[in-house]
Scaffold this motif. Structure first.
Motif, PDB file in Angstrom:
ATOM      1  N   LYS A   1      -7.091   3.313   6.893  1.00 22.11           N
ATOM      2  CA  LYS A   1      -6.881   1.862   6.852  1.00 22.11           C
ATOM      3  C   LYS A   1      -5.497   1.593   6.266  1.00 22.11           C
ATOM      4  N   HIS A   2      -4.778   0.667   6.861  1.00 21.96           N
ATOM      5  CA  HIS A   2      -3.468   0.323   6.310  1.00 21.96           C
ATOM      6  C   HIS A   2      -3.641  -0.502   5.040  1.00 21.96           C
ATOM      7  N   ILE A   3      -3.205   0.067   3.934  1.00 23.14           N
ATOM      8  CA  ILE A   3      -3.139  -0.620   2.645  1.00 23.14           C
ATOM      9  C   ILE A   3      -1.702  -0.415   2.183  1.00 23.14           C
ATOM     10  N   GLN A   4      -0.996  -1.485   1.903  1.00 23.85           N
ATOM     11  CA  GLN A   4       0.429  -1.379   1.600  1.00 23.85           C
ATOM     12  C   GLN A   4       0.692  -0.513   0.371  1.00 23.85           C
ATOM     13  N   SER A   5      -0.042  -0.713  -0.705  1.00 23.41           N
ATOM     14  CA  SER A   5       0.118   0.078  -1.929  1.00 23.41           C
ATOM     15  C   SER A   5      -1.136  -0.096  -2.768  1.00 23.41           C
ATOM     16  N   ILE A   6      -1.207   0.627  -3.866  1.00 20.87           N
ATOM     17  CA  ILE A   6      -2.370   0.481  -4.742  1.00 20.87           C
ATOM     18  C   ILE A   6      -2.451  -0.946  -5.285  1.00 20.87           C
ATOM     19  N   ALA A   7      -1.306  -1.609  -5.423  1.00 18.73           N
ATOM     20  CA  ALA A   7      -1.290  -2.994  -5.893  1.00 18.73           C
ATOM     21  C   ALA A   7      -1.922  -3.945  -4.876  1.00 18.73           C
ATOM     22  N   HIS A   8      -2.036  -3.515  -3.636  1.00 17.38           N
ATOM     23  CA  HIS A   8      -2.596  -4.352  -2.575  1.00 17.38           C
ATOM     24  C   HIS A   8      -4.028  -3.950  -2.195  1.00 17.38           C
ATOM     25  N   ALA A   9      -4.593  -2.985  -2.890  1.00 15.36           N
ATOM     26  CA  ALA A   9      -5.940  -2.519  -2.573  1.00 15.36           C
ATOM     27  C   ALA A   9      -6.976  -3.558  -2.986  1.00 15.36           C
ATOM     28  N   SER A  10      -7.943  -3.758  -2.127  1.00 15.90           N
ATOM     29  CA  SER A  10      -9.034  -4.688  -2.425  1.00 15.90           C
ATOM     30  C   SER A  10     -10.073  -3.999  -3.302  1.00 15.90           C
ATOM     31  N   VAL A  11     -11.007  -4.781  -3.809  1.00 20.47           N
ATOM     32  CA  VAL A  11     -12.111  -4.213  -4.585  1.00 20.47           C
ATOM     33  C   VAL A  11     -12.862  -3.202  -3.722  1.00 20.47           C
ATOM     34  N   GLU A  12     -13.106  -3.547  -2.471  1.00 20.40           N
ATOM     35  CA  GLU A  12     -13.795  -2.642  -1.548  1.00 20.40           C
ATOM     36  C   GLU A  12     -13.012  -1.334  -1.393  1.00 20.40           C
ATOM     37  N   ASP A  13     -11.694  -1.444  -1.271  1.00 16.94           N
ATOM     38  CA  ASP A  13     -10.852  -0.243  -1.155  1.00 16.94           C
ATOM     39  C   ASP A  13     -10.992   0.650  -2.385  1.00 16.94           C
ATOM     40  N   THR A  14     -10.976   0.028  -3.572  1.00 19.33           N
ATOM     41  CA  THR A  14     -11.041   0.830  -4.803  1.00 19.33           C
ATOM     42  C   THR A  14     -12.426   1.425  -5.026  1.00 19.33           C
ATOM     43  N   GLU A  15     -13.426   0.848  -4.402  1.00 20.45           N
ATOM     44  CA  GLU A  15     -14.784   1.380  -4.542  1.00 20.45           C
ATOM     45  C   GLU A  15     -15.131   2.408  -3.481  1.00 20.45           C
ATOM     46  N   GLU A  16     -14.515   2.315  -2.308  1.00 21.49           N
ATOM     47  CA  GLU A  16     -14.895   3.191  -1.197  1.00 21.49           C
ATOM     48  C   GLU A  16     -13.808   4.168  -0.780  1.00 21.49           C
TER      49      GLU A  16
END
Length: 115
Positions: free
Chosen positions: A45-60
Motif C-alpha cells: 500500500k502506498h503510504i508516504q511516510s511513517i508520519a502519514h500512516a493511519s491507525v489501521e496501517d500502524t495496527e496491521e
C-alpha cells in the motif's frame, strides 16, 4: 501512486531482487547497498511516510513489516551478529523516496552516529 518507484516494484512493473512478498509487504535488495546485506522492506500500500500512516496501517501493516524484518534477519544469519533497521521520514530525515520503507542493514560493523 502511479509514478512511485516502490509501488511499481511492489506491482512487478520494475525489476528488483525480491526476497519476500506477501499480501501486505515486499522486501527487496537495495540497488545501492551500504552493507553486505541491505534490503528495503515496504508496504504494498502506498503510504508516504511513517508520519502519514493511519491507525489501521500502524495496527496491521507496520507489525507485518517488522515480522518480515525478523524473518529476513534470521534467514540471512544476522540475528546473532546484529543488524540495523533504519526509517527515514521526510526531507530533513533523509527520506529520498516518498513511500514508507525500512532499511535492513547487516553483515558489517555499524558505526554511530550514522550521519
Amino acid at each position: 501512486m502511479s509514478e512511485c518507484i516502490f509501488c511499481k516494484i511492489a506491482k512487478g512493473e520494475i525489476p528488483a531482487t525480491i526476497l519476500y512478498k506477501d499480501d501486505k509487504v515486499v522486501a527487496f535488495k537495495d540497488i545501492n547497498p551500504e552493507a553486505p546485506n541491505h534490503l528495503l522492506v515496504i508496504p504494498k500500500k502506498h503510504i508516504q511516510s511513517i508520519a502519514h500512516a493511519s491507525v489501521e496501517d500502524t495496527e496491521e501493516i507496520i507489525p507485518q513489516i517488522f515480522k518480515t524484518i525478523q524473518q529476513l534477519a534470521e534467514e540471512l544469519g544476522l540475528k546473532e551478529k546484529g543488524f540495523r533497521i533504519v526509517n527515514n521520514c521526510g526531507n530533513q530525515g533523509g527520506q529520498t523516496v516518498d513511500h514508507l520503507h525500512f532499511h535492513l542493514l547487516g553483515g558489517r560493523q555499524m558505526t554511530w552516529p550514522p550521519g
